[in-house]
Enzyme design. Structure first.
Site, short mmCIF file in Angstrom:
data_model
loop_
_atom_site.label_atom_id
_atom_site.label_comp_id
_atom_site.label_asym_id
_atom_site.label_seq_id
_atom_site.Cartn_x
_atom_site.Cartn_y
_atom_site.Cartn_z
N HIS A 37 29.34 -5.84 -5.95
CA HIS A 37 27.90 -5.85 -5.68
C HIS A 37 27.58 -6.88 -4.61
O HIS A 37 28.02 -8.02 -4.70
CB HIS A 37 27.12 -6.21 -6.95
CG HIS A 37 27.17 -5.15 -7.99
ND1 HIS A 37 28.22 -5.01 -8.87
CD2 HIS A 37 26.31 -4.14 -8.29
CE1 HIS A 37 28.00 -3.98 -9.67
NE2 HIS A 37 26.84 -3.43 -9.33
N LYS A 64 33.48 1.49 -6.97
CA LYS A 64 32.01 1.35 -6.92
C LYS A 64 31.64 0.24 -5.94
O LYS A 64 32.01 -0.92 -6.16
CB LYS A 64 31.48 1.05 -8.31
CG LYS A 64 29.95 0.89 -8.37
CD LYS A 64 29.52 0.71 -9.83
CE LYS A 64 28.12 0.17 -9.95
NZ LYS A 64 27.85 -0.30 -11.32
N LYS A 208 3.86 8.20 14.26
CA LYS A 208 3.54 9.51 14.84
C LYS A 208 3.63 9.53 16.36
O LYS A 208 3.94 10.55 16.95
CB LYS A 208 2.13 9.94 14.40
CG LYS A 208 2.06 10.32 12.93
CD LYS A 208 0.69 10.85 12.55
CE LYS A 208 0.66 11.23 11.08
NZ LYS A 208 -0.58 11.83 10.64
N ASP A 246 -1.11 18.51 11.73
CA ASP A 246 -2.37 17.89 11.28
C ASP A 246 -3.54 18.60 11.94
O ASP A 246 -4.56 18.90 11.32
CB ASP A 246 -2.44 16.42 11.72
CG ASP A 246 -1.66 15.50 10.79
OD1 ASP A 246 -1.39 15.90 9.65
OD2 ASP A 246 -1.34 14.37 11.22
P1 NAP Z 1 -5.53 5.26 12.51
O1 NAP Z 1 -4.81 5.87 13.65
O2 NAP Z 1 -5.16 3.90 12.04
O3 NAP Z 1 -7.10 5.26 12.88
C1 NAP Z 1 -8.05 4.68 12.02
C2 NAP Z 1 -9.47 4.96 12.52
O4 NAP Z 1 -10.37 4.47 11.53
C3 NAP Z 1 -9.80 4.24 13.83
O5 NAP Z 1 -10.66 5.05 14.59
C4 NAP Z 1 -10.53 2.98 13.33
O6 NAP Z 1 -11.48 2.49 14.25
C5 NAP Z 1 -11.28 3.54 12.15
N1 NAP Z 1 -11.63 2.51 11.17
C6 NAP Z 1 -10.77 1.84 10.35
N2 NAP Z 1 -11.44 0.97 9.59
C7 NAP Z 1 -12.76 1.08 9.94
C8 NAP Z 1 -13.95 0.45 9.52
N3 NAP Z 1 -13.94 -0.49 8.56
N4 NAP Z 1 -15.12 0.80 10.09
C9 NAP Z 1 -15.14 1.76 11.05
N5 NAP Z 1 -14.04 2.40 11.50
C10 NAP Z 1 -12.86 2.07 10.95
O7 NAP Z 1 -5.43 6.21 11.20
P2 NAP Z 1 -5.30 7.80 11.13
O8 NAP Z 1 -3.89 8.20 11.05
O9 NAP Z 1 -6.15 8.41 12.20
O10 NAP Z 1 -5.95 8.07 9.68
C11 NAP Z 1 -7.32 7.91 9.48
C12 NAP Z 1 -7.72 8.48 8.11
O11 NAP Z 1 -7.39 9.87 8.07
C13 NAP Z 1 -6.97 7.83 6.95
O12 NAP Z 1 -7.86 7.70 5.88
C14 NAP Z 1 -5.89 8.84 6.62
O13 NAP Z 1 -5.51 8.80 5.25
C15 NAP Z 1 -6.60 10.15 6.93
N6 NAP Z 1 -5.64 11.22 7.25
C16 NAP Z 1 -5.68 12.32 6.47
C17 NAP Z 1 -4.82 13.38 6.72
C18 NAP Z 1 -4.87 14.59 5.86
O14 NAP Z 1 -3.92 15.37 5.82
N7 NAP Z 1 -5.99 14.80 5.18
C19 NAP Z 1 -3.90 13.29 7.79
C20 NAP Z 1 -3.90 12.14 8.59
C21 NAP Z 1 -4.78 11.11 8.30
P3 NAP Z 1 -11.10 1.41 15.40
O15 NAP Z 1 -10.49 2.20 16.53
O16 NAP Z 1 -12.38 0.80 15.74
O17 NAP Z 1 -10.10 0.46 14.76
#
Ligand code: NAP
Length: 426
Positions: A37, A64, A208, A246
């Site tokens: 281990h 192992k 991504k 997506d």
């Molecule tokens: P990301 O690339 O980190 O982008 C986050 C976004 O949210 C940015 O525009 C950010 O604004 C904004 N944001 C974060 N905190 C904030 C706050 N307190 N007030 C205002 N704006 C805020 O994330 P993402 O991959 O796009 O994901 C975003 C959301 O989509 C997450 O909740 C994720 O779980 C969901 N999602 C869902 C799926 C699905 O299959 N349903 C797929 C992908 C993502 P700023 O640019 O100003 O920082």
């Protein structure tokens, strides 16, 4: 051993004492597992081979070797030990990065793998439960021919994708296993796990965009978005092809929501509609490009205005700051797609827009799906809008991935049922 155990496990360092005590009196029914281990690291491949030889020459019936994975690429060294071994061998890596050494044990011919009786009862770090090994991952069906799929992310332990994809594989009889890949560096990961056994990957935060750079070919829409969530290894030449499901998952869910509301004319019901996206991150880009692609007039509202402006400029849309959103109403009956993380568990009281302003929208979509009914969706429904949950996007993107991975239609009902039964926030 004297009480009749079939196997005993002895640490390599104790073997000289054990051998001296036994003096060839070891009963034939008992097999000796000789273990080493390493609780700190995974040594180099050369050191592991030397260790393997030392364990064999100590008198082991079963070798192992257990190390600690500092990155997922460490596990590959253990798979190589299993590949060259001519004697029964257990090769596992502890820690979160080592999980696949435990789940892919039957694929690489490992003698055994350990599962805990319950979550919290692990005897070593990174052990999955026996129940998950059998019921979620189906280890009892895994063999040398089984193709490997999985989700690349960091963190990745919370992902429901393994539950959904493994259930779908089993439903259609596809010989595949889908595992979580906790990956720090996507490029290194794809370089190491490059055999035809690794047939397809989902990609999530924060990889991504980098993953797109690692692909040999990228679907044009994914290229425009600048992010992928799916990689397929093309069977004839092993090339990595990137896609963004997506985008299609979300847009098709919104289109179906609109079709239930208005009579369909054949084209996309998004054509000519005002489509407001809140957020300009990965999901925001996917929604904005998807809507634009369908002929919608796209507006991006983001907390960081520069990000909104840059996304809007790249696709010929218009930018707003998040503060302007409540007063924004060029027409009635707009579509709102929230892609900010506002409202996501545990911050379920947050929302990107005032309730009153929701009266300007005929359909509201929320990418956030934990909880399934966010405050935004609840208030939108109270204002008379059609609502579409992020769960619908999630299921659809997973179904499209399944088809890209297997070339088969996704077993929708099983995937939906699995999603519903494995999420505690719904
Ligand atoms: P990301 O690339 O980190 O982008 C986050 C976004 O949210 C940015 O525009 C950010 O604004 C904004 N944001 C974060 N905190 C904030 C706050 N307190 N007030 C205002 N704006 C805020 O994330 P993402 O991959 O796009 O994901 C975003 C959301 O989509 C997450 O909740 C994720 O779980 C969901 N999602 C869902 C799926 C699905 O299959 N349903 C797929 C992908 C993502 P700023 O640019 O100003 O920082």
């Amino acid at each position: 051993m004297l009480l009749g155990a079939d196997f005993i496990d002895i640490e390599l360092k104790a073997m000289p004492v054990f051998s001296a005590k036994m003096q060839d009196n070891k009963p034939n029914y008992c097999k000796v597992i000789v273990s080493n281990h390493n609780f700190e690291t995974t040594p180099s491949a050369d050191i592991l081979v030397s260790l393997f030889k030392e364990i064999i020459s100590s008198g082991a019936d079963i070798v192992k070797i257990v190390t600690t994975a500092e990155s997922i690429t460490d596990v590959w060294k253990l798979f190589q030990i299993l590949a060259i071994s001519q004697v029964p061998t257990i090769a596992l890596a502890m820690g979160e990065h080592g999980l696949i050494s435990r789940l892919l044990c039957p694929k690489y011919g490992g003698f055994l793998t350990f599962g805990s009786l319950a979550s919290g009862k692990e005897s070593a770090s990174g052990q999955p439960t026996l129940s998950d090994m059998r019921n979620a991952y189906g280890l009892q069906h895994v063999n040398k021919q089984t193709k490997v799929y999985g989700i690349i992310g960091k963190p990745v332990g919370h992902s429901k994708s393994p539950f959904i994809h493994n259930a779908a594989f089993r439903k259609v009889g596809h010989d595949g296993i889908y595992v979580p890949f906790l990956v720090d560096n996507v490029k290194d990961f794809l370089n190491v796990y490059n055999t035809s056994d690794f047939a397809g990957f989902s990609v999530t935060i924060p990889h991504k965009e980098t993953a797109l750079e690692c692909c040999d070919e990228v679907d044009p829409l994914a290229k425009a978005i600048g992010a992928i969530n799916t990689i397929v290894k093309r069977r004839n030449d092993g090339k990595l092809i990137g896609y963004n499901t997506d985008c299609e998952g979300a847009i098709s869910a919104i289109e179906d929501g609109l079709r239930g509301m208005i009579s369909s004319t054949g084209g996309s019901p998004l054509m000519g509609r005002y489509f407001v996206v809140t957020g300009a991150g990965g999901a925001g880009k996917a929604l904005a490009y998807g809507a634009k692609d369908r002929g919608a007039k796209v507006f991006i509202a983001n907390r960081n205005y520069d990000r909104a402006k840059s996304l809007a400029d790249s696709l010929g849309g218009e930018a707003l700051s998040l503060d302007q959103l409540n007063a924004f109403c060029p027409v009635n009956g707009m579509i709102l797609a929230n892609t900010t993380s506002l409202g996501m568990h545990p911050n379920i009281s947050e929302t990107p827009i005032a309730k009153d302003a929701l009266r300007n929208y005929s359909l509201v979509f929320d990418a956030v799906y934990t909880p399934r009914y966010t405050r935004l969706l609840r208030e939108a429904e109270e204002c008379g809008a059609i609502v579409v949950s992020g769960l619908e996007m999630f299921i659809r993107q997973a179904m499209m991935q399944f088809s890209l991975f297997t070339g088969l239609n996704a077993p929708e009902q099983v995937m939906r049922e699995k999603m519903a039964s494995t999420s505690s926030y719904l």
